[in-house]
Design a protein around this motif. Structure first.
Motif, PDB file in Angstrom:
ATOM      1  N   ALA A   1       2.224  12.549  36.266  1.00 12.52           N
ATOM      2  CA  ALA A   1       1.799  14.001  35.667  1.00 12.52           C
ATOM      3  C   ALA A   1       1.846  14.992  36.160  1.00 12.52           C
ATOM      4  N   ILE A   2       1.941  15.596  37.127  1.00 12.38           N
ATOM      5  CA  ILE A   2       2.682  16.671  37.452  1.00 12.38           C
ATOM      6  C   ILE A   2       3.872  17.343  37.040  1.00 12.38           C
ATOM      7  N   LEU A   3       4.602  15.976  37.171  1.00 11.03           N
ATOM      8  CA  LEU A   3       6.150  15.870  36.401  1.00 11.03           C
ATOM      9  C   LEU A   3       5.558  16.891  35.244  1.00 11.03           C
ATOM     10  N   TRP A   4       4.592  16.110  34.183  1.00 10.01           N
ATOM     11  CA  TRP A   4       5.017  16.405  33.390  1.00 10.01           C
ATOM     12  C   TRP A   4       4.142  17.569  32.632  1.00 10.01           C
ATOM     13  N   LEU A   5       3.333  18.370  33.768  1.00  6.60           N
ATOM     14  CA  LEU A   5       2.350  18.801  33.325  1.00  6.60           C
ATOM     15  C   LEU A   5       3.075  20.256  33.203  1.00  6.60           C
TER      16      LEU A   5
ATOM     17  N   PRO B   1       8.804   6.047  32.539  1.00  5.68           N
ATOM     18  CA  PRO B   1       8.678   4.885  32.457  1.00  5.68           C
ATOM     19  C   PRO B   1       8.864   4.006  33.847  1.00  5.68           C
ATOM     20  N   LEU B   2      10.326   4.275  34.211  1.00  9.69           N
ATOM     21  CA  LEU B   2      10.551   3.980  35.162  1.00  9.69           C
ATOM     22  C   LEU B   2      10.064   4.071  36.660  1.00  9.69           C
ATOM     23  N   LEU B   3       9.283   4.839  36.798  1.00 14.42           N
ATOM     24  CA  LEU B   3       8.324   5.580  37.866  1.00 14.42           C
ATOM     25  C   LEU B   3       6.702   4.410  37.740  1.00 14.42           C
ATOM     26  N   TYR B   4       6.560   3.529  36.677  1.00 19.88           N
ATOM     27  CA  TYR B   4       5.858   3.457  35.925  1.00 19.88           C
ATOM     28  C   TYR B   4       5.698   2.117  37.008  1.00 19.88           C
ATOM     29  N   GLY B   5       7.232   1.524  35.810  1.00 21.01           N
ATOM     30  CA  GLY B   5       7.677   0.072  37.139  1.00 21.01           C
ATOM     31  C   GLY B   5       7.306   0.238  38.342  1.00 21.01           C
TER      32      GLY B   5
ATOM     33  N   TRP C   1      15.112  14.227  30.351  1.00 24.90           N
ATOM     34  CA  TRP C   1      15.103  12.953  32.164  1.00 24.90           C
ATOM     35  C   TRP C   1      13.434  12.328  32.487  1.00 24.90           C
ATOM     36  N   LYS C   2      12.676  13.720  31.902  1.00 22.63           N
ATOM     37  CA  LYS C   2      11.444  12.621  32.196  1.00 22.63           C
ATOM     38  C   LYS C   2      11.170  12.068  31.745  1.00 22.63           C
TER      39      LYS C   2
ATOM     40  N   PHE D   1      -7.764  11.967  32.608  1.00 24.00           N
ATOM     41  CA  PHE D   1      -7.766  13.186  31.168  1.00 24.00           C
ATOM     42  C   PHE D   1      -7.237  13.902  31.479  1.00 24.00           C
ATOM     43  N   VAL D   2      -5.511  14.027  32.645  1.00 22.91           N
ATOM     44  CA  VAL D   2      -4.909  14.836  32.386  1.00 22.91           C
ATOM     45  C   VAL D   2      -3.378  14.409  31.878  1.00 22.91           C
ATOM     46  N   TYR D   3      -3.651  13.145  32.092  1.00 21.61           N
ATOM     47  CA  TYR D   3      -2.287  11.797  31.336  1.00 21.61           C
ATOM     48  C   TYR D   3      -3.103  12.645  29.779  1.00 21.61           C
ATOM     49  N   LEU D   4      -4.224  12.737  29.415  1.00 21.96           N
ATOM     50  CA  LEU D   4      -4.517  12.409  28.065  1.00 21.96           C
ATOM     51  C   LEU D   4      -3.934  13.676  27.409  1.00 21.96           C
ATOM     52  N   GLY D   5      -3.854  14.167  28.457  1.00 19.80           N
ATOM     53  CA  GLY D   5      -3.280  16.430  28.030  1.00 19.80           C
ATOM     54  C   GLY D   5      -2.281  16.417  28.325  1.00 19.80           C
ATOM     55  N   ILE D   6      -2.037  16.099  28.890  1.00 16.29           N
ATOM     56  CA  ILE D   6      -0.114  15.830  28.599  1.00 16.29           C
ATOM     57  C   ILE D   6       0.242  15.445  26.737  1.00 16.29           C
ATOM     58  N   TYR D   7      -0.268  13.568  26.946  1.00 13.43           N
ATOM     59  CA  TYR D   7       0.020  13.373  25.773  1.00 13.43           C
ATOM     60  C   TYR D   7      -0.221  14.426  24.626  1.00 13.43           C
ATOM     61  N   TRP D   8      -1.673  14.547  24.843  1.00 14.17           N
ATOM     62  CA  TRP D   8      -1.770  15.681  23.486  1.00 14.17           C
ATOM     63  C   TRP D   8      -0.760  16.784  23.252  1.00 14.17           C
ATOM     64  N   ASN D   9      -0.708  17.519  24.560  1.00 13.95           N
ATOM     65  CA  ASN D   9       0.441  18.422  24.315  1.00 13.95           C
ATOM     66  C   ASN D   9       2.118  18.361  23.852  1.00 13.95           C
ATOM     67  N   ASN D  10       2.383  17.083  24.431  1.00 13.61           N
ATOM     68  CA  ASN D  10       3.532  16.898  23.520  1.00 13.61           C
ATOM     69  C   ASN D  10       3.535  16.010  22.769  1.00 13.61           C
ATOM     70  N   HIS D  11       2.643  15.858  22.360  1.00 16.26           N
ATOM     71  CA  HIS D  11       2.679  15.182  20.649  1.00 16.26           C
ATOM     72  C   HIS D  11       2.498  16.016  19.991  1.00 16.26           C
ATOM     73  N   HIS D  12       2.062  17.325  20.492  1.00 15.93           N
ATOM     74  CA  HIS D  12       1.783  18.741  19.032  1.00 15.93           C
ATOM     75  C   HIS D  12       3.494  19.386  18.885  1.00 15.93           C
TER      76      HIS D  12
END
Lengths: 196, 196, 196, 196
Positions: C175-179, C150-154, C144-145, C50-61
């Motif tokens: 997630a916290i980084l992006w919040l 992607p590096l951290l996901y890897g 830098w985020k 939910f938090v990730y999708l919220g971040i995507y919605w926010n950044n997409h906007h």
């Protein structure tokens, strides 16, 4: 502006109801044509409900087009209408799975009846807000469809216990009746003008 | 204004169809990689349908962009198109679960074919409303993709009973054909201008 | 105008994905507290997604706010992003049901990684459309985020097979980084101005 | 403009939550009236939650109407509210299927409580953004409903273990309390003016 958000929310709910209904059409096990056969009644009831929800969306659009402002009663009358429409997937699925048996067909008719009453209440709330001289009131005065439909739903609910297929014929007949866009509202409002 | 609500409703239904499809990808029991293997065909059919619905959304957007008004026939032609698109999750799920067996692949082709016909009907309704001299009519005149696709779907439906993978190849080929945005409409309308 | 419909469609799909995810939280049988216990991992994975999708919605906007026009490549890059986001409910459900086991956690990381790449591709499509001197390009230069994630996901995908909880810690950390809303874009664009 | 997209996204999520809830009302096997009887509690809990979500949608609309701009904290406070509202289908289904048993009723109350707190946080975020002299702040100062509701939810959560029906009565009572549109905000803002 308030009207826009009311329309957008109603469109959203209607779009989801119409699409969620298709989930009752469960993917069968087996890859031959005969596994699809038991789904035919569910498919037919889906088509019928899809058409009904399309009619409601269309008429809802026409009606709100006439409204110049949104009041508290209108808002709740609208949610009340959406409530009954939200029971379409359940009633459709139950009727389809039981191959148009009397009781599920009667429940389907009941949901149609309650939705028609809810639609009428929304109409009254808009008329109350717009005033007695409103365009909608004059257009609705001759709204024989809106008066005939609940009556026919009532007849269908009763006759389904005698002969289920009469009820189905009535549901289809009322849908066809409404498929033709309401010339009353359209004529009163948009002489020569295209769809709202 | 009427066009906005038509677009918003269509967008809503398309967004829901595209997302509901993923529900056919049921979370498997077990935590190893091999429980994912039986889902691969369902996943592939999901990708294919996602692309097709993306194409429809894109083309729908282009086509409605040209329309200057919304008429009753357009409204119902649009709902008719949404009806066939709403069967994508069912057809996709059945084809995926049965690993592209002939009958489910043929049904998938049939849904593609009916959606293509419904799209063509909507196009005709818009042309009828806009008049013979409309931009859309001129653009559509050379619309070889719109004419070729139903033909190819028909070929796929027949050949799936001989060799199912030919049908799949045709479905993928038609999708790729459409992925390139239609230069006919674009060139006729927006010379130098970006996406509508 | 084209941008509005792109935003509306993306919002619709994101709203549905975020809500459909909760369906993985299946109503348990039994009325005692202990029937809820097995659902705790599913609930936690739901919160994370939910938090990730919220971040995507926010950044997409934020990102689309910068775009002045919509091009074909942007459209398809956007659909590509929505495709990977649409796999969130599946990946979330599988990870939750298996109590953050290595393989499901790795798949979750893969979906996060693919979504991050898709987001980057959309960013590139917008920059290509807006030109080298665009605001977005300058803002993204120090992003830098977007490079670290992607590096951290890897790293998480690999370490989940050694110690699953390290992967989870990384997912939560990113997630916290992006919040925190991206100050790069915000500072470059809206000096003193509120959220777009 | 930013506000529009925030409203549209919230409307979308609320529309989907309200509609997905009805999926808990599973189509029963059998075509007689008595197969519907076990669904009555689920239906009643659906009605209750439908009303609550309608109230939230209505109040959310009123509150955002007052906001003149959207800030980062508002955005996340809004997503936080949507998160708790997204748990309505789960809590409603669990309570309905277990015929209003103590533990599910307490969880339902907890979700109501958390949503009320989330709503209050969103209110505070808007007030912080609008300033101490804002209309909302003055209107909210006398917002006894917003203060009484969480208290009553707390009482309901505790009393459900003594007598479950007291909790239900409280939930219904609070819903009725809110059904009357908030005259505080309305009076302060729209003297004589219709719904925003």
């Amino acid at each position: 502006m308030g009207k826009n958000r009311l329309e957008a929310f109603s469109d959203g709910v209607l779009a989801i109801i119409i699409t969620i209904m298709v989930l009752e059409l469960k993917v069968p096990h087996g890859e031959t044509l005969d596994v699809l056969l038991p789904l035919v009644p569910t498919f037919l009831s889906y088509v019928l409900s899809f058409v009904y929800l399309g009619i409601y969306w269309n008429n809802h659009h026409h009606m709100l087009h006439v409204a110049t402002r949104v009041t508290g009663p209108m808002l709740w009358a609208n949610l009340h209408l959406l409530f009954w429409l939200s029971l379409f997937p359940f009633a459709t699925g139950w009727m389809g799975e039981n191959h148009f048996a009397p009781m599920p067909s009667a429940l389907y008719g009941l949901v149609l009846l309650m939705a028609a009453i809810a639609y009428w209440l929304l109409e009254q709330a808009i008329i109350a807000s717009e005033g007695a001289a409103s365009l909608l009131r004059r257009a609705v005065g001759r709204d024989w469809k809106g008066k005939l439909s609940p009556l026919l739903y009532g007849v269908a609910i009763v006759t389904t216990f005698l002969a289920p297929w009469i009820a189905q014929a009535i549901y289809v007949f009322v849908a066809i009746l409404w498929l033709v866009p309401d010339p009353c509202i359209e004529r009163a409002l948009h002489r020569g003008e295209p769809w709202p």
